[in-house]
Design a protein around this motif. Structure first.
Motif, mmCIF file in Angstrom:
data_model
loop_
_atom_site.group_PDB
_atom_site.id
_atom_site.type_symbol
_atom_site.label_atom_id
_atom_site.label_comp_id
_atom_site.label_asym_id
_atom_site.label_seq_id
_atom_site.Cartn_x
_atom_site.Cartn_y
_atom_site.Cartn_z
ATOM 1 N N GLU A 67 2.734 -12.598 -3.430
ATOM 2 C CA GLU A 67 2.983 -11.407 -2.623
ATOM 3 C C GLU A 67 2.130 -10.272 -3.179
ATOM 4 O OE1 GLU A 67 7.139 -10.435 -1.819
ATOM 5 O OE2 GLU A 67 7.692 -12.394 -2.647
ATOM 6 N N TRP A 113 -1.186 -13.441 2.931
ATOM 7 C CA TRP A 113 -1.206 -11.993 3.110
ATOM 8 C C TRP A 113 -2.604 -11.415 2.882
ATOM 9 C CZ3 TRP A 113 -3.010 -9.285 -0.954
ATOM 10 C CH2 TRP A 113 -2.852 -9.826 -2.246
ATOM 11 N N LEU A 116 -7.328 -12.136 6.348
ATOM 12 C CA LEU A 116 -7.465 -11.323 7.557
ATOM 13 C C LEU A 116 -8.566 -11.929 8.410
ATOM 14 C CD1 LEU A 116 -7.383 -7.783 5.870
ATOM 15 C CD2 LEU A 116 -5.459 -9.225 6.593
ATOM 16 N N ALA A 151 -5.222 -4.705 2.393
ATOM 17 C CA ALA A 151 -4.095 -5.589 2.693
ATOM 18 C C ALA A 151 -2.969 -4.756 3.299
ATOM 19 C CB ALA A 151 -3.647 -6.298 1.421
ATOM 20 N N GLU A 152 -1.836 -5.375 3.524
ATOM 21 C CA GLU A 152 -0.720 -4.688 4.179
ATOM 22 C C GLU A 152 -0.189 -3.520 3.374
ATOM 23 O OE1 GLU A 152 2.910 -7.626 2.932
ATOM 24 O OE2 GLU A 152 1.380 -8.432 4.263
ATOM 25 N N ASP A 153 -0.451 -3.488 2.074
ATOM 26 C CA ASP A 153 0.010 -2.379 1.243
ATOM 27 C C ASP A 153 -1.030 -1.268 1.124
ATOM 28 O OD1 ASP A 153 -1.852 -3.658 -0.328
ATOM 29 O OD2 ASP A 153 -0.527 -3.946 -2.054
#
Length: 508
Positions: A67, A113, A116, A151-153
């Motif tokens: 993660e 994650w 992309l 990334a998503e963060d």
């Protein structure tokens, strides 16, 4: 047998006693499940018996950082267990952050994650690695990675990757068996390959048209044939001569070298700088762009620190595979093409002034016809005096393969002085070596250290089959317990205080 500390000195590895060290070993990489191989101490004892002194041990980014920003230390503990097994057998390890087709969605490597691909389709071919060239999803995922897309963060993918390496290095920095970090397995350029690779097909068509007196070759059909393994073999027959092969592959050199100079080397520097925050000494192993595996001359540059200075402890670690690899024709590797691949790697080693370790070669997977191909590569390693790690470990019965004699071979593990030549003759089992012996430096001062040669079968040496020059100098034999294998340990010459050329022959 070997001192645990080795370091980079120019284009060589040396140990604390100043001896030149040749690394010879094997890959151990688990790409499935929890990425933890089903290996135990018996496997590592076998590796020692086979004469290896190093393992390229795979780690997977998905295993390290499942993660964003969260690291799986239980996974790293399992990896450390293998490092301990290696250390118990006197084997060194360099850790390889492995990927194939970018990540777990398409192969192994990056976590989901960090993948992309903008919903692009994943396309596979008959040969798994062809997906690099035909899968929009794989190419798009690499594009986003090289652009450091967030990334998503909100943190960039490369920044995550560098931080993950920092976490790994923090754990292994003080482990005496860990000698290096291989930053990324076979980096691929991404979608820019779609502009570069067709140049090679066009050049092939041009050469073929001239040779066969064809006025209008069908380049589209040629490209389709390349992705058919059997038809590819017919195409490769036309590229069996070095001059023609180089003229075809060299048209893509600048495109891939530009990627290495402008993108890949900057990425390697970013990761190296993150590692150096917690580990100032362990060697950085640099790979090339994917296509240098087949002989395209690399444009890779050394990693630099935050001040723009070259990192002092780097290793050039390319791979070497003929274009028949991963097909059913791996035993049909062409000696001229293979020779070119490794000569090109040696050329780059000279430019970089780093030790050369061929991180992957072989991939014969038990092929009964691969013996000649394996011997060709073995001869190149002996010619170049470089290190190598065979791809890959398939279990303790690998020594039953017909080609394994090219892997389990006599070689100098540590040389007191400068190695000039060595060769293990697979037909006669004779081993010859020449080196210039000189006083070597240790932490305690000037001393003369022993030279160590691994021999798969000590019986010939035990039966008096050793000729050492100068005559009268001494040596002794050390057997690996429970085996016929062992080491010829050569004492320093009695001619103290001067350099001297020495030679040895083991067997008739």
């Amino acid at each position: 047998m070997l001192n645990r500390s080795i370091k980079v000195k120019g284009s060589q590895f040396v140990d604390q006693e100043g001896r030149q060290v040749i690394l010879h070993g094997i890959n151990m990489v688990c790409k499935e499940g929890n990425y933890i191989g089903a290996w135990d101490e018996k496997d590592f004892r076998k590796l020692k018996e086979w004469g290896f002194n190093v393992i390229r041990l795979g780690i997977i980014w998905d295993g390290v950082e499942p993660e964003p920003g969260k690291y799986d230390d239980e996974y790293l503990s399992a990896i450390e267990k293998f490092v301990e097994y290696a250390a118990n057998q006197g084997l060194w390890v360099f850790l390889d952050m492995h990927q194939d087709l970018y990540g777990v969605d398409y192969g192994d490597g990056a976590p989901q994650w960090a993948t992309l691909s903008d919903g692009a389709p994943h396309v596979t071919g008959e040969v798994w690695s062809d997906a690099y060239l035909i899968s929009p999803a794989v190419q798009r995922a690499f594009d986003h990675f090289w652009n450091n897309a967030p990334a998503e963060d909100g943190i960039g993918l490369q920044d995550h990757y560098a931080a993950a390496w920092r976490h790994v290095a923090e754990r292994f920095a003080d482990h005496p068996a860990v000698i290096g970090y291989d930053l990324m397995n076979e980096p691929f350029i991404g979608s820019d390959a779609n502009q570069i690779q067709p140049l090679m097909y066009a050049k092939y068509a041009e050469e073929f048209a001239v040779a066969e007196e064809i006025s209008d070759p069908d380049i589209e059909q040629l490209m389709q044939d390349f992705f058919d393994p059997e038809k590819r073999m017919n195409l490769l027959q036309f590229m069996s001569e070095t001059e023609r092969y180089t003229s075809i592959i060299d048209v893509v050199t600048e495109g891939y070298a530009r990627f290495e100079r402008d993108t890949l080397s900057s990425f390697f520097s970013k990761v190296t700088q993150a590692i150096r925050e917690v580990d100032s000494e362990t060697a950085i192993f640099l790979e090339t762009n994917y296509f240098s595996n087949i002989g395209v001359l690399s444009g890779i540059e050394p990693a630099i620190d935050v001040h723009g200075n070259r990192d002092a402890n780097q290793v050039y670690a390319p791979h070497g595979y003929d274009l028949v690899t991963d097909t059913n024709f791996s035993d049909a590797a062409n000696a001229e093409r293979v020779g070119l691949i490794f000569e090109r790697h040696e050329q780059t080693r000279g430019r970089l002034d780093m030790p050369l370790v061929i991180g992957e070669w072989g991939a014969y997977y038990g092929s009964s016809g691969a013996t000649e191909a394996a011997y060709v590569v073995k001869d190149m390693f002996e010619k170049l005096l470089c290190g190598d790690t065979y791809w890959s470990y398939e279990g303790s019965n690998m020594d039953e393969y017909t080609f394994f004699k090219a892997i389990r071979r006599a070689y100098p593990m540590a040389v007191a002085g400068c190695l000039q030549h060595y060769r293990h003759d697979p037909d006669s089992d004779a081993f010859t070596m020449t080196w210039e012996e000189a006083n070597t430096s240790s932490a305690e001062g000037v001393s003369l250290a022993a030279t160590i040669i691994y021999v798969p079968d000590l019986q010939k040496a035990e039966n008096g089959g050793v000729a050492l020059s100068p005559q009268g100098d001494s040596f002794h034999l050390e057997r690996i317990e429970g085996t016929n294998a062992g080491y010829v340990v050569i004492s320093p010459s009695t001619r103290l205080g001067e350099s001297i050329v020495r030679s040895i022959r083991i067997g008739s």
